[in-house]
Design an enzyme around this catalytic site. Structure first.
Site, PDB file in Angstrom:
ATOM      1  N   ARG A   1     -16.595 113.753 -10.253  1.00 17.68           N
ATOM      2  CA  ARG A   1     -16.259 115.183 -10.204  1.00 17.68           C
ATOM      3  C   ARG A   1     -15.760 115.626  -8.831  1.00 17.68           C
ATOM      4  NH1 ARG A   1     -22.155 117.999 -10.636  1.00 17.68           N
ATOM      5  NH2 ARG A   1     -22.265 116.727 -12.497  1.00 17.68           N
ATOM      6  N   HIS A   2     -16.162 114.920  -7.779  1.00 19.63           N
ATOM      7  CA  HIS A   2     -15.603 115.296  -6.468  1.00 19.63           C
ATOM      8  C   HIS A   2     -15.036 114.058  -5.743  1.00 19.63           C
ATOM      9  CE1 HIS A   2     -19.798 114.424  -5.570  1.00 19.63           C
ATOM     10  NE2 HIS A   2     -20.240 115.655  -5.804  1.00 19.63           N
TER      11      HIS A   2
ATOM     12  N   ASP B   1     -18.821 115.809   0.308  1.00 17.81           N
ATOM     13  CA  ASP B   1     -18.490 115.912  -1.122  1.00 17.81           C
ATOM     14  C   ASP B   1     -17.729 117.196  -1.457  1.00 17.81           C
ATOM     15  OD1 ASP B   1     -19.901 113.621  -1.513  1.00 17.81           O
ATOM     16  OD2 ASP B   1     -21.566 114.537  -2.603  1.00 17.81           O
TER      17      ASP B   1
ATOM     18  N   GLY C   1     -24.876 118.884   3.529  1.00 15.34           N
ATOM     19  CA  GLY C   1     -23.526 119.072   3.023  1.00 15.34           C
ATOM     20  C   GLY C   1     -23.172 120.523   2.818  1.00 15.34           C
ATOM     21  N   HIS C   2     -23.745 121.114   1.783  1.00 13.54           N
ATOM     22  CA  HIS C   2     -23.284 122.415   1.316  1.00 13.54           C
ATOM     23  C   HIS C   2     -23.292 123.490   2.401  1.00 13.54           C
ATOM     24  CE1 HIS C   2     -23.348 126.222  -0.914  1.00 13.54           C
ATOM     25  NE2 HIS C   2     -22.522 125.579  -1.725  1.00 13.54           N
TER      26      HIS C   2
ATOM     27  N   THR D   1     -25.994 119.604  -8.996  1.00 16.99           N
ATOM     28  CA  THR D   1     -26.166 118.716  -7.846  1.00 16.99           C
ATOM     29  C   THR D   1     -27.391 117.858  -8.142  1.00 16.99           C
ATOM     30  OG1 THR D   1     -26.592 118.644  -5.452  1.00 16.99           O
ATOM     31  CG2 THR D   1     -27.514 120.515  -6.631  1.00 16.99           C
TER      32      THR D   1
ATOM     33  N   HIS E   1     -31.187 117.804   1.375  1.00 17.31           N
ATOM     34  CA  HIS E   1     -30.932 118.620   0.190  1.00 17.31           C
ATOM     35  C   HIS E   1     -31.349 120.057   0.440  1.00 17.31           C
ATOM     36  CE1 HIS E   1     -29.825 119.617  -3.826  1.00 17.31           C
ATOM     37  NE2 HIS E   1     -29.407 118.373  -4.002  1.00 17.31           N
ATOM     38  N   GLY E   2     -30.335 120.918   0.432  1.00 19.11           N
ATOM     39  CA  GLY E   2     -30.593 122.352   0.582  1.00 19.11           C
ATOM     40  C   GLY E   2     -30.821 122.806   2.011  1.00 19.11           C
TER      41      GLY E   2
ATOM     42  N   ARG F   1      -8.080 122.012  -7.760  1.00 20.73           N
ATOM     43  CA  ARG F   1      -6.642 122.178  -7.964  1.00 20.73           C
ATOM     44  C   ARG F   1      -5.970 120.900  -8.463  1.00 20.73           C
ATOM     45  NH1 ARG F   1      -3.394 126.548  -6.036  1.00 20.73           N
ATOM     46  NH2 ARG F   1      -4.506 128.234  -7.004  1.00 20.73           N
TER      47      ARG F   1
ATOM     48  N   ASN G   1     -22.478 115.413   4.664  1.00 21.48           N
ATOM     49  CA  ASN G   1     -22.002 115.081   3.324  1.00 21.48           C
ATOM     50  C   ASN G   1     -20.712 115.871   3.079  1.00 21.48           C
ATOM     51  OD1 ASN G   1     -21.565 115.451   0.492  1.00 21.48           O
ATOM     52  ND2 ASN G   1     -23.608 114.653   0.107  1.00 21.48           N
TER      53      ASN G   1
HETATM   54  N1  PXP Z   1     -29.162 114.163   0.078  1.00 26.94           N
HETATM   55  C1  PXP Z   1     -28.921 113.828  -1.212  1.00 26.94           C
HETATM   56  C2  PXP Z   1     -29.561 112.608  -1.768  1.00 26.94           C
HETATM   57  C3  PXP Z   1     -28.059 114.622  -2.011  1.00 26.94           C
HETATM   58  O1  PXP Z   1     -27.844 114.276  -3.296  1.00 26.94           O
HETATM   59  C4  PXP Z   1     -27.436 115.729  -1.431  1.00 26.94           C
HETATM   60  C5  PXP Z   1     -26.472 116.548  -2.245  1.00 26.94           C
HETATM   61  O2  PXP Z   1     -25.358 115.809  -2.555  1.00 26.94           O
HETATM   62  C6  PXP Z   1     -27.715 116.028  -0.078  1.00 26.94           C
HETATM   63  C7  PXP Z   1     -28.594 115.247   0.638  1.00 26.94           C
HETATM   64  C8  PXP Z   1     -27.087 117.186   0.610  1.00 26.94           C
HETATM   65  O3  PXP Z   1     -27.527 118.368   0.054  1.00 26.94           O
HETATM   66  P1  PXP Z   1     -26.830 119.728   0.444  1.00 26.94           P
HETATM   67  O4  PXP Z   1     -25.414 119.642  -0.007  1.00 26.94           O
HETATM   68  O5  PXP Z   1     -27.642 120.752  -0.264  1.00 26.94           O
HETATM   69  O6  PXP Z   1     -26.931 119.828   1.942  1.00 26.94           O
END
Ligand code: PXP
Length: 395
Positions: free
Chosen positions: A205-206, A165, A369-370, A256, A347-348, A174, A163
């Site tokens: 937002r992103h 984002d 992603g993060h 998020t 997620h996470g 910026r 991800n």
């Molecule tokens: N899956 C979904 C549905 C999400 O909304 C997100 C966050 O945008 C992610 C995965 C990825 O999560 P993370 O950025 O914590 O890895």
């Protein structure tokens, strides 16, 4: 010469079964092979309790339904028939569902166990003859189930979708053109990522519309567009045609995506969105908490995928909580997988907690992603992606 039809499945239940018949057929074919009867022919009939009760009364003189009945072709005057014709296994899905709930297993698993039981009867096993035979049959059942499930899962490879984002988050901080999530996506793909995910939020937002349009042209692997089910974003998805979409709940004030979608509470609306996407050839994934009710609802509304929310597992602050959350994810993934849904998770997830989820064998893709972007700032994006890929089991 007769053509070989190894497994014939007939479903005579009042409502469509909550299991994948294709998967059941594959399992039955594999079981025939594992029993050394790859050329054998088997008929499976799925029924409800009332019809099963009738058969139980007619053939066994017993009142009420039972879980499984097996009728060997070679018995009762069929001895002259070709040896490949094994016979019929009849399963009541109502009874199987009750037993699944009692045993804490999925319906598919329970049906598989009943199928193995019935098949062993057709092959001459009989637990009613003696204690020794009952034990031998139970052992063979256990062995076949474990062989079947291990084989099924070993063949699966988990893929990594990145991800991007937060590359856009930094750019938007910026209000200029750098860093560019489109370029970042290419670097992720060059490092081996098998998919790119972006969330086009209503508040932009992103990720911006321009990013999604360019990514559609540049992504070589698979573009997964995360989105809320709002008319504006649905129209954009139908126009841009990503390889798949993931529907998520979206709240303006959240940092998020917080929880999973309440699919059970909005079946009609989601069914309609999934129908529109299907017409455009876009598979839909629903982002849900690891919860049986939501999985059943996702199956009912016709989703192709579910993405299981791993947030509570990742945020757990004690070992005990983490284990509990992990076991919810494992069960949910298993339930969804056995229903024939394709299963993603995310997620996470980070460099410490991903390996365990990736090893489940029921999950097809992780969306991360993060953690990758946070590491990329320090070690570079290429290396951050490669290090995450190294945590996934090889195919
Ligand atoms: N899956 C979904 C549905 C999400 O909304 C997100 C966050 O945008 C992610 C995965 C990825 O999560 P993370 O950025 O914590 O890895």
């Amino acid at each position: 010469m007769r053509s070989h039809m190894p497994v014939l499945i007939t479903c005579q239940t009042a409502t469509p079964p909550a299991i994948s018949l294709q998967q059941l057929r594959q399992r039955a074919e594999r079981l025939l092979s594992l029993c050394g009867r790859a050329r054998g022919e088997l008929s499976i009939l799925l029924l409800n309790d009332p019809e099963m009760a009738e058969l139980n009364e007619q053939y066994r003189n017993k009142k009420g339904p039972t879980n499984v009945l097996a009728f060997a072709m070679q018995e009762g005057g069929g001895e002259h028939l070709p040896e490949e014709l094994l016979g019929d296994v009849i399963i009541s899905l109502d009874t199987a569902a009750r037993e699944a709930a009692t045993d804490g297993v999925t319906l598919h698993q329970r049906v598989t166990i009943l199928l193995i039981h019935g098949l062993l009867h057709l092959l001459g096993f009989d637990h009613e003859r003696s204690r020794g035979e009952a034990q031998a049959m139970a052992e063979r059942e256990k062995q076949l189930l474990s062989q079947l499930l291990t084989e099924e899962r070993r063949g699966k490879m988990v893929t990594l979708a990145i991800n991007v984002d937060h590359v856009a988050t930094l750019r938007q901080a910026r209000g200029i053109t750098e860093p560019d999530p489109v370029l970042a996506a290419s670097i992720c793909e060059l490092a081996g990522a098998q998919g790119i995910v972006v969330h086009l939020r209503e508040d932009r937002r992103h990720i911006q519309d321009r990013d999604v349009r360019l990514l559609r042209q540049t992504v070589k692997t698979k573009l997964n567009l995360e989105m809320g089910a709002t008319e504006e974003i649905i129209k954009i998805a139908l126009e841009i045609k990503p390889d798949m979409i993931t529907l998520v709940p979206e709240k303006r004030k959240e940092l998020t995506t917080e929880g999973g979608l309440n699919v059970a509470g909005q079946k009609k609306k989601l069914q309609e969105v999934i129908g529109r996407m299907r017409k455009a050839g876009i598979p839909v994934s629903l982002f849900i908490d690891p919860d049986t009710r939501q999985i059943n609802a996702a199956h009912e509304v016709g989703a192709t995928f579910v993405e299981i929310h791993t947030g509570r597992y990742c945020d757990a602050t004690t070992e005990a909580m983490r284990d509990k959350e992990f076991s919810l994810i494992a069960t949910a993934a298993e339930e969804a997988y056995e229903m024939g849904l394709r299963v993603n998770a995310g997620h996470g997830l980070n460099y410490l907690n991903t390996r365990r989820v990736a090893a489940l064998g029921t999950i097809e893709e992780l969306s991360i992603g993060h953690a990758v972007m946070a590491r990329a700032i320090l070690v570079g994006l290429d290396q951050a992606v490669r290090e995450m890929l190294a945590l996934l089991p090889a195919g």
